[in-house]
Design a protein around this motif. Structure first.
Motif, PDB file in Angstrom:
ATOM      1  N   THR A  58       0.842  -1.188   0.000  1.00  0.00           N
ATOM      2  CA  THR A  58       0.000   0.000   0.000  1.00  0.00           C
ATOM      3  C   THR A  58       0.877   1.237   0.000  1.00  0.00           C
ATOM      4  O   THR A  58       1.720   1.411   0.885  1.00  0.00           O
ATOM      5  N   ILE A  59       0.697   2.076  -1.001  1.00  0.00           N
ATOM      6  CA  ILE A  59       1.404   3.348  -1.086  1.00  0.00           C
ATOM      7  C   ILE A  59       0.339   4.440  -1.101  1.00  0.00           C
ATOM      8  O   ILE A  59      -0.505   4.481  -1.989  1.00  0.00           O
ATOM      9  N   GLY A  60       0.406   5.321  -0.103  1.00  0.00           N
ATOM     10  CA  GLY A  60      -0.718   6.221   0.100  1.00  0.00           C
ATOM     11  C   GLY A  60      -1.861   5.356   0.619  1.00  0.00           C
ATOM     12  O   GLY A  60      -1.729   4.644   1.588  1.00  0.00           O
ATOM     13  N   ASN A  61      -2.961   5.358  -0.091  1.00  0.00           N
ATOM     14  CA  ASN A  61      -4.048   4.442   0.264  1.00  0.00           C
ATOM     15  C   ASN A  61      -4.383   3.511  -0.899  1.00  0.00           C
ATOM     16  O   ASN A  61      -5.482   2.977  -0.986  1.00  0.00           O
ATOM     17  N   ARG A  62      -3.383   3.331  -1.791  1.00  0.00           N
ATOM     18  CA  ARG A  62      -3.634   2.541  -2.999  1.00  0.00           C
ATOM     19  C   ARG A  62      -2.738   1.309  -3.051  1.00  0.00           C
ATOM     20  O   ARG A  62      -1.542   1.393  -2.770  1.00  0.00           O
ATOM     21  N   PRO A  63      -3.313   0.150  -3.415  1.00  0.00           N
ATOM     22  CA  PRO A  63      -2.496  -1.054  -3.562  1.00  0.00           C
ATOM     23  C   PRO A  63      -1.650  -0.989  -4.830  1.00  0.00           C
ATOM     24  O   PRO A  63      -2.133  -0.571  -5.884  1.00  0.00           O
ATOM     25  N   VAL A  64      -0.389  -1.411  -4.716  1.00  0.00           N
ATOM     26  CA  VAL A  64       0.542  -1.343  -5.838  1.00  0.00           C
ATOM     27  C   VAL A  64       1.187  -2.720  -6.038  1.00  0.00           C
ATOM     28  O   VAL A  64       1.717  -3.305  -5.102  1.00  0.00           O
ATOM     29  N   PHE A  65       1.100  -3.227  -7.277  1.00  0.00           N
ATOM     30  CA  PHE A  65       1.782  -4.460  -7.653  1.00  0.00           C
ATOM     31  C   PHE A  65       3.072  -4.106  -8.397  1.00  0.00           C
ATOM     32  O   PHE A  65       3.100  -3.180  -9.210  1.00  0.00           O
ATOM     33  N   ARG A  66       4.134  -4.903  -8.140  1.00  0.00           N
ATOM     34  CA  ARG A  66       5.382  -4.762  -8.888  1.00  0.00           C
ATOM     35  C   ARG A  66       5.707  -6.117  -9.493  1.00  0.00           C
ATOM     36  O   ARG A  66       5.837  -7.111  -8.772  1.00  0.00           O
ATOM     37  N   CYS A  67       5.807  -6.154 -10.824  1.00  0.00           N
ATOM     38  CA  CYS A  67       6.041  -7.406 -11.537  1.00  0.00           C
ATOM     39  C   CYS A  67       7.363  -7.313 -12.301  1.00  0.00           C
ATOM     40  O   CYS A  67       7.528  -6.442 -13.173  1.00  0.00           O
ATOM     41  N   ALA A  68       8.281  -8.207 -11.973  1.00  0.00           N
ATOM     42  CA  ALA A  68       9.596  -8.224 -12.618  1.00  0.00           C
ATOM     43  C   ALA A  68       9.519  -9.076 -13.878  1.00  0.00           C
ATOM     44  O   ALA A  68       9.293 -10.280 -13.815  1.00  0.00           O
ATOM     45  N   VAL A  69       9.705  -8.440 -15.033  1.00  0.00           N
ATOM     46  CA  VAL A  69       9.671  -9.137 -16.314  1.00  0.00           C
ATOM     47  C   VAL A  69      11.047  -9.710 -16.637  1.00  0.00           C
ATOM     48  O   VAL A  69      11.177 -10.820 -17.160  1.00  0.00           O
ATOM     49  N   GLY A  70      12.084  -8.948 -16.348  1.00  0.00           N
ATOM     50  CA  GLY A  70      13.443  -9.361 -16.707  1.00  0.00           C
ATOM     51  C   GLY A  70      13.747  -8.995 -18.146  1.00  0.00           C
ATOM     52  O   GLY A  70      13.453  -7.887 -18.588  1.00  0.00           O
ATOM     53  N   ASN A  71      14.309  -9.923 -18.907  1.00  0.00           N
ATOM     54  CA  ASN A  71      14.635  -9.661 -20.310  1.00  0.00           C
ATOM     55  C   ASN A  71      13.412  -9.894 -21.191  1.00  0.00           C
ATOM     56  O   ASN A  71      12.659 -10.848 -20.999  1.00  0.00           O
ATOM     57  N   LEU A  72      13.251  -9.021 -22.171  1.00  0.00           N
ATOM     58  CA  LEU A  72      12.136  -9.136 -23.112  1.00  0.00           C
ATOM     59  C   LEU A  72      12.731  -9.226 -24.519  1.00  0.00           C
ATOM     60  O   LEU A  72      13.254  -8.248 -25.048  1.00  0.00           O
ATOM     61  N   PRO A  73      12.667 -10.416 -25.140  1.00  0.00           N
ATOM     62  CA  PRO A  73      13.288 -10.612 -26.456  1.00  0.00           C
ATOM     63  C   PRO A  73      12.635  -9.741 -27.526  1.00  0.00           C
ATOM     64  O   PRO A  73      11.548  -9.188 -27.331  1.00  0.00           O
ATOM     65  N   PRO A  74      13.293  -9.621 -28.681  1.00  0.00           N
ATOM     66  CA  PRO A  74      12.740  -8.811 -29.768  1.00  0.00           C
ATOM     67  C   PRO A  74      11.346  -9.283 -30.199  1.00  0.00           C
ATOM     68  O   PRO A  74      11.076 -10.480 -30.237  1.00  0.00           O
ATOM     69  N   TYR A  75      10.489  -8.303 -30.477  1.00  0.00           N
ATOM     70  CA  TYR A  75       9.163  -8.544 -31.034  1.00  0.00           C
ATOM     71  C   TYR A  75       8.311  -9.488 -30.173  1.00  0.00           C
ATOM     72  O   TYR A  75       7.575 -10.331 -30.673  1.00  0.00           O
ATOM     73  N   THR A  76       8.448  -9.347 -28.872  1.00  0.00           N
ATOM     74  CA  THR A  76       7.620 -10.127 -27.949  1.00  0.00           C
ATOM     75  C   THR A  76       6.899  -9.173 -27.010  1.00  0.00           C
ATOM     76  O   THR A  76       7.115  -7.951 -27.042  1.00  0.00           O
ATOM     77  N   ARG A  77       6.077  -9.747 -26.173  1.00  0.00           N
ATOM     78  CA  ARG A  77       5.345  -8.935 -25.209  1.00  0.00           C
ATOM     79  C   ARG A  77       5.211  -9.698 -23.897  1.00  0.00           C
ATOM     80  O   ARG A  77       5.260 -10.923 -23.868  1.00  0.00           O
ATOM     81  N   ALA A  78       5.043  -8.953 -22.819  1.00  0.00           N
ATOM     82  CA  ALA A  78       4.760  -9.535 -21.502  1.00  0.00           C
ATOM     83  C   ALA A  78       3.423  -8.972 -21.039  1.00  0.00           C
ATOM     84  O   ALA A  78       3.209  -7.757 -21.071  1.00  0.00           O
ATOM     85  N   THR A  79       2.533  -9.850 -20.631  1.00  0.00           N
ATOM     86  CA  THR A  79       1.201  -9.426 -20.211  1.00  0.00           C
ATOM     87  C   THR A  79       0.955  -9.852 -18.779  1.00  0.00           C
ATOM     88  O   THR A  79       1.182 -11.005 -18.413  1.00  0.00           O
TER      89      THR A  79
END
Length: 195
Positions: A58-79
């Motif tokens: 909780t930061i302020g009064n809002r929940p915050v998620f942190r997602c570590a993607v790491g390396n993202l290869p060419p022409y790909t996506r992380a969802t």
């Protein structure tokens, strides 16, 4: 989503694209959810199933998620798929603000920051029911008691709820009480009724 119902589940989808021919590194997705929600989950979905999301803080009064993607290869996506429940007490017409941010390191070693947001208007839906019970028989001149049970199947809080009892002919009101609110004559003003 453009709209969500108070008391129901809301889903956010955050996608980070790498549209270049170079692998980006140290990619991180941070999602700041509205204060009117209780976070449930944050998970990576296909096609990139690697990475991990921390439990929300909780930061302020809002929940915050942190997602570590790491390396993202060419022409790909992380969802990342995020689900939460909208507080059932959220008033009709309220606006939920969700803010997503991604940071990554490009091929030149520079940190890039990307931002996007989504707004959702809250609607309320209530499903009220009432059941009345009383004696099968009664003696003339005696007191009888009727019991009314009000239920709210939700998913939202019912606002300023009143219950009015229609007494049968020949019966005069004496007194009334309720587990919440106040009863005046045969009308009970309950106020807000939770699901």
């Amino acid at each position: 989503p453009l709209t969500a119902t108070a008391g129901s589940v809301i889903t956010y989808v955050v996608t980070l694209y790498n549209n270049s021919g170079i692998t980006v590194t140290n990619a991180v997705i941070t999602d700041t959810m509205p204060f009117q929600v209780a976070p449930v989950t944050a998970t990576f979905v296909a096609p990139l199933l690697t990475g991990a999301c921390n439990a929300p803080v909780t930061i302020g009064n809002r929940p915050v998620f942190r997602c570590a993607v790491g390396n993202l290869p060419p022409y790909t996506r992380a969802t990342v798929l995020l689900t939460a429940t909208v507080d059932s007490r959220t008033p009709d017409g309220s606006v939920l603000y969700n803010e997503a941010m991604a940071t990554l390191v490009d091929s030149n070693g520079n940190t890039q920051t990307l931002e996007d947001d989504a707004t959702t208007v809250v609607k309320t839906t209530v499903d009220l029911g009432i059941k009345k019970t009383g004696p099968v028989t009664a003696l003339a001149g005696s007191l009888i008691t009727y019991t009314l049970v009000l239920t709210n199947s939700g998913p939202s809080v019912g606002r300023t709820v009143d219950v009015k009892d229609q007494l049968p002919p020949g019966v005069s009101f004496v007194s009334g009480s309720s587990t919440q609110g106040v009863c005046v004559s045969a009308i009970c003003q309950l106020g807000d009724v939770a699901p």
